[in-house]
Design a protein around this motif. Structure first.
Motif, PDB file in Angstrom:
ATOM      1  N   VAL A 193       0.856  -1.183   0.000  1.00  0.00           N
ATOM      2  CA  VAL A 193       0.000   0.000   0.000  1.00  0.00           C
ATOM      3  C   VAL A 193       0.893   1.234   0.000  1.00  0.00           C
ATOM      4  O   VAL A 193       1.718   1.425   0.903  1.00  0.00           O
ATOM      5  N   PHE A 194       0.757   2.035  -1.036  1.00  0.00           N
ATOM      6  CA  PHE A 194       1.502   3.283  -1.139  1.00  0.00           C
ATOM      7  C   PHE A 194       0.787   4.347  -0.324  1.00  0.00           C
ATOM      8  O   PHE A 194      -0.378   4.663  -0.581  1.00  0.00           O
ATOM      9  N   VAL A 195       1.472   4.883   0.686  1.00  0.00           N
ATOM     10  CA  VAL A 195       0.921   5.985   1.473  1.00  0.00           C
ATOM     11  C   VAL A 195       1.379   7.286   0.804  1.00  0.00           C
ATOM     12  O   VAL A 195       2.500   7.753   1.000  1.00  0.00           O
ATOM     13  N   ASP A 196       0.503   7.831  -0.001  1.00  0.00           N
ATOM     14  CA  ASP A 196       0.827   9.017  -0.790  1.00  0.00           C
ATOM     15  C   ASP A 196       0.617  10.259   0.066  1.00  0.00           C
ATOM     16  O   ASP A 196      -0.512  10.660   0.342  1.00  0.00           O
ATOM     17  N   TRP A 197       1.722  10.847   0.482  1.00  0.00           N
ATOM     18  CA  TRP A 197       1.685  12.069   1.282  1.00  0.00           C
ATOM     19  C   TRP A 197       1.747  13.315   0.407  1.00  0.00           C
ATOM     20  O   TRP A 197       1.522  14.429   0.884  1.00  0.00           O
ATOM     21  N   SER A 198       2.024  13.137  -0.883  1.00  0.00           N
ATOM     22  CA  SER A 198       2.314  14.278  -1.758  1.00  0.00           C
ATOM     23  C   SER A 198       1.083  15.127  -2.054  1.00  0.00           C
ATOM     24  O   SER A 198       1.221  16.255  -2.536  1.00  0.00           O
ATOM     25  N   GLN A 199      -0.114  14.613  -1.792  1.00  0.00           N
ATOM     26  CA  GLN A 199      -1.310  15.406  -2.071  1.00  0.00           C
ATOM     27  C   GLN A 199      -1.463  16.581  -1.114  1.00  0.00           C
ATOM     28  O   GLN A 199      -2.387  17.373  -1.249  1.00  0.00           O
ATOM     29  N   ASN A 200      -0.558  16.689  -0.149  1.00  0.00           N
ATOM     30  CA  ASN A 200      -0.528  17.858   0.725  1.00  0.00           C
ATOM     31  C   ASN A 200       0.259  19.012   0.111  1.00  0.00           C
ATOM     32  O   ASN A 200       0.288  20.102   0.678  1.00  0.00           O
ATOM     33  N   ASN A 201       0.892  18.769  -1.026  1.00  0.00           N
ATOM     34  CA  ASN A 201       1.496  19.859  -1.782  1.00  0.00           C
ATOM     35  C   ASN A 201       0.379  20.834  -2.177  1.00  0.00           C
ATOM     36  O   ASN A 201      -0.655  20.411  -2.698  1.00  0.00           O
ATOM     37  N   PRO A 202       0.539  22.127  -1.923  1.00  0.00           N
ATOM     38  CA  PRO A 202      -0.544  23.068  -2.228  1.00  0.00           C
ATOM     39  C   PRO A 202      -1.004  23.061  -3.677  1.00  0.00           C
ATOM     40  O   PRO A 202      -2.108  23.500  -3.980  1.00  0.00           O
ATOM     41  N   ALA A 203      -0.169  22.547  -4.600  1.00  0.00           N
ATOM     42  CA  ALA A 203      -0.541  22.520  -6.014  1.00  0.00           C
ATOM     43  C   ALA A 203      -1.396  21.307  -6.364  1.00  0.00           C
ATOM     44  O   ALA A 203      -1.896  21.222  -7.490  1.00  0.00           O
ATOM     45  N   LYS A 204      -1.586  20.386  -5.419  1.00  0.00           N
ATOM     46  CA  LYS A 204      -2.301  19.155  -5.721  1.00  0.00           C
ATOM     47  C   LYS A 204      -3.692  19.139  -5.092  1.00  0.00           C
ATOM     48  O   LYS A 204      -3.997  19.907  -4.184  1.00  0.00           O
ATOM     49  N   THR A 205      -4.518  18.231  -5.587  1.00  0.00           N
ATOM     50  CA  THR A 205      -5.900  18.114  -5.127  1.00  0.00           C
ATOM     51  C   THR A 205      -6.243  16.660  -4.835  1.00  0.00           C
ATOM     52  O   THR A 205      -5.551  15.739  -5.278  1.00  0.00           O
ATOM     53  N   THR A 206      -7.331  16.466  -4.098  1.00  0.00           N
ATOM     54  CA  THR A 206      -7.856  15.141  -3.776  1.00  0.00           C
ATOM     55  C   THR A 206      -9.338  15.143  -4.107  1.00  0.00           C
ATOM     56  O   THR A 206     -10.022  16.162  -3.937  1.00  0.00           O
ATOM     57  N   VAL A 207      -9.856  14.016  -4.564  1.00  0.00           N
ATOM     58  CA  VAL A 207     -11.278  13.948  -4.893  1.00  0.00           C
ATOM     59  C   VAL A 207     -12.102  14.319  -3.656  1.00  0.00           C
ATOM     60  O   VAL A 207     -11.808  13.905  -2.536  1.00  0.00           O
ATOM     61  N   ALA A 208     -13.112  15.128  -3.847  1.00  0.00           N
ATOM     62  CA  ALA A 208     -13.898  15.652  -2.741  1.00  0.00           C
ATOM     63  C   ALA A 208     -14.798  14.581  -2.135  1.00  0.00           C
ATOM     64  O   ALA A 208     -15.242  13.661  -2.836  1.00  0.00           O
ATOM     65  N   PRO A 209     -15.087  14.684  -0.842  1.00  0.00           N
ATOM     66  CA  PRO A 209     -16.080  13.786  -0.254  1.00  0.00           C
ATOM     67  C   PRO A 209     -17.400  13.864  -1.010  1.00  0.00           C
ATOM     68  O   PRO A 209     -17.847  14.947  -1.387  1.00  0.00           O
ATOM     69  N   TYR A 210     -17.978  12.700  -1.250  1.00  0.00           N
ATOM     70  CA  TYR A 210     -19.267  12.530  -1.936  1.00  0.00           C
ATOM     71  C   TYR A 210     -19.193  12.719  -3.444  1.00  0.00           C
ATOM     72  O   TYR A 210     -20.217  12.640  -4.120  1.00  0.00           O
ATOM     73  N   SER A 211     -17.996  12.951  -3.982  1.00  0.00           N
ATOM     74  CA  SER A 211     -17.880  13.065  -5.434  1.00  0.00           C
ATOM     75  C   SER A 211     -18.085  11.704  -6.089  1.00  0.00           C
ATOM     76  O   SER A 211     -17.632  10.666  -5.578  1.00  0.00           O
ATOM     77  N   LEU A 212     -18.751  11.718  -7.238  1.00  0.00           N
ATOM     78  CA  LEU A 212     -18.782  10.530  -8.080  1.00  0.00           C
ATOM     79  C   LEU A 212     -17.384  10.236  -8.599  1.00  0.00           C
ATOM     80  O   LEU A 212     -16.525  11.108  -8.661  1.00  0.00           O
ATOM     81  N   ARG A 213     -17.153   8.978  -8.993  1.00  0.00           N
ATOM     82  CA  ARG A 213     -15.934   8.584  -9.680  1.00  0.00           C
ATOM     83  C   ARG A 213     -16.318   7.958 -11.016  1.00  0.00           C
ATOM     84  O   ARG A 213     -17.372   7.319 -11.138  1.00  0.00           O
ATOM     85  N   ALA A 214     -15.460   8.131 -11.987  1.00  0.00           N
ATOM     86  CA  ALA A 214     -15.719   7.572 -13.303  1.00  0.00           C
ATOM     87  C   ALA A 214     -15.248   6.120 -13.327  1.00  0.00           C
ATOM     88  O   ALA A 214     -14.096   5.825 -13.019  1.00  0.00           O
ATOM     89  N   ALA A 215     -16.151   5.225 -13.643  1.00  0.00           N
ATOM     90  CA  ALA A 215     -15.860   3.789 -13.723  1.00  0.00           C
ATOM     91  C   ALA A 215     -16.946   3.174 -14.582  1.00  0.00           C
ATOM     92  O   ALA A 215     -17.789   3.873 -15.151  1.00  0.00           O
ATOM     93  N   SER A 216     -16.958   1.839 -14.667  1.00  0.00           N
ATOM     94  CA  SER A 216     -17.977   1.182 -15.481  1.00  0.00           C
ATOM     95  C   SER A 216     -19.372   1.380 -14.909  1.00  0.00           C
ATOM     96  O   SER A 216     -20.367   1.331 -15.635  1.00  0.00           O
TER      97      SER A 216
END
Length: 303
Positions: free
Chosen positions: A229-252
């Protein structure tokens, strides 16, 4: 497929919605996407408020092409809030971008009508005069590398929560990514420097990797992630974003980045148990309210 347009009034704003019967997912239409976002708005909007939104749009549905949209398009209505934000390293060579800020229901519905299935936001907010504030969240993105699954991410999330609580006295809150992983958030008071959140998250991730090397990796190289499991800490970089709570995701089929309880994380034995449809998420909200409400209220000092 009809190309008709439907005029609706949303909280006093007049919107023209198009192609409501168009499938954006197999057997899930644009109208159903808009309906989901309108119904989940009471718990979703507080997590979008004052945050610069990156929209990922699928105008031809999840089986067609997508594109990331940061800058407000030229046809953005005047009533939609925008904020001019520095954009160092922009692929278009721009020094700033005019982001959309999804503060209200009409803006959320307008985004959904543009087939913005996914909304991603940073860990910082924008003030009323456009000032970019220091982060008020720390996020850890737990991404399992096959054959590892979300069950392995659950184990890492439990160990992460113990480390944050026992070593730093910090409460943390999980949600699914809506795909194969988990996100763990820590609400914080604004630190003096934005870089502190990245440094803190990196230190925590690296400690987990040292202490649980059989399961956890904290380095970016993809070749290291197989079965871990990759623990990605880099999304705390101010230039990066994370999918918002309750957002849909694109999949089948439509899935949602869903707040969950630590009890659900702890007892999960089936990956399917942590995959939620829009209907299931709305039912969970009716039953539990917003499980991530502490992110809006529980400001903790960063060690």
């Amino acid at each position: 497929m009809s190309s008709s347009r439907t005029s609706v009034e949303v909280d006093g704003r007049q919107l023209s919605l198009s192609n409501l019967d168009k499938n954006l997912y197999p057997e899930f239409t644009k109208g159903e996407v808009i309906d989901y976002y309108a119904r989940v708005a009471p718990v979703m909007l507080p997590h979008l408020k004052d945050r610069a939104a990156t929209r990922i749009r699928w105008p031809d549905g999840v089986d067609g092409g997508k594109f990331f949209e940061k800058n407000a398009p030229s046809h953005t209505p005047g009533w939609v809030r925008t904020a001019t934000v520095p954009s160092p390293g922009s692929t278009r060579g721009r020094e700033t971008l005019d982001y959309i800020v999804v503060d209200d229901l009409p803006t959320l519905v307008w985004c959904a009508n543009l087939a913005a299935l996914e909304l991603h936001v940073p860990q910082w907010r924008i003030g009323p005069r456009g000032k970019v504030h220091a982060p008020d969240l720390v996020v850890f993105d737990l991404d399992p590398g096959p054959p590892a699954t979300i069950l392995d991410a659950c184990e890492v999330a439990r160990r992460l929560a113990e480390l944050l609580g026992d070593e730093h006295g910090l409460s943390s809150y999980p949600k699914t990514s809506g795909k194969k992983g988990l996100h763990v958030y820590v609400p914080i008071k604004e630190p003096a420097e934005a870089e502190r959140t990245s440094q803190f998250a990196k230190g925590v991730a690296e400690r987990l990797a040292r202490e649980h090397s059989e399961l956890v990796v904290a380095k970016m190289e993809k070749r290291l992630r197989n079965g871990k499991v990759f623990v990605d800490w880099s999304q705390n970089n101010p230039a990066k974003t994370t999918v918002a709570p309750y957002s849909l995701r694109a999949a089948s089929s439509p899935s949602v980045s869903t707040p969950v309880t630590w009890d659900e994380v702890g007892r999960c034995a089936d990956p399917a148990a942590l995959r939620f449809t829009p209907a299931e998420v709305l039912a969970r909200v009716d039953e539990h309210g917003d499980l991530l409400k502490p992110l809006l209220e529980d400001q903790q000092p960063l060690p």
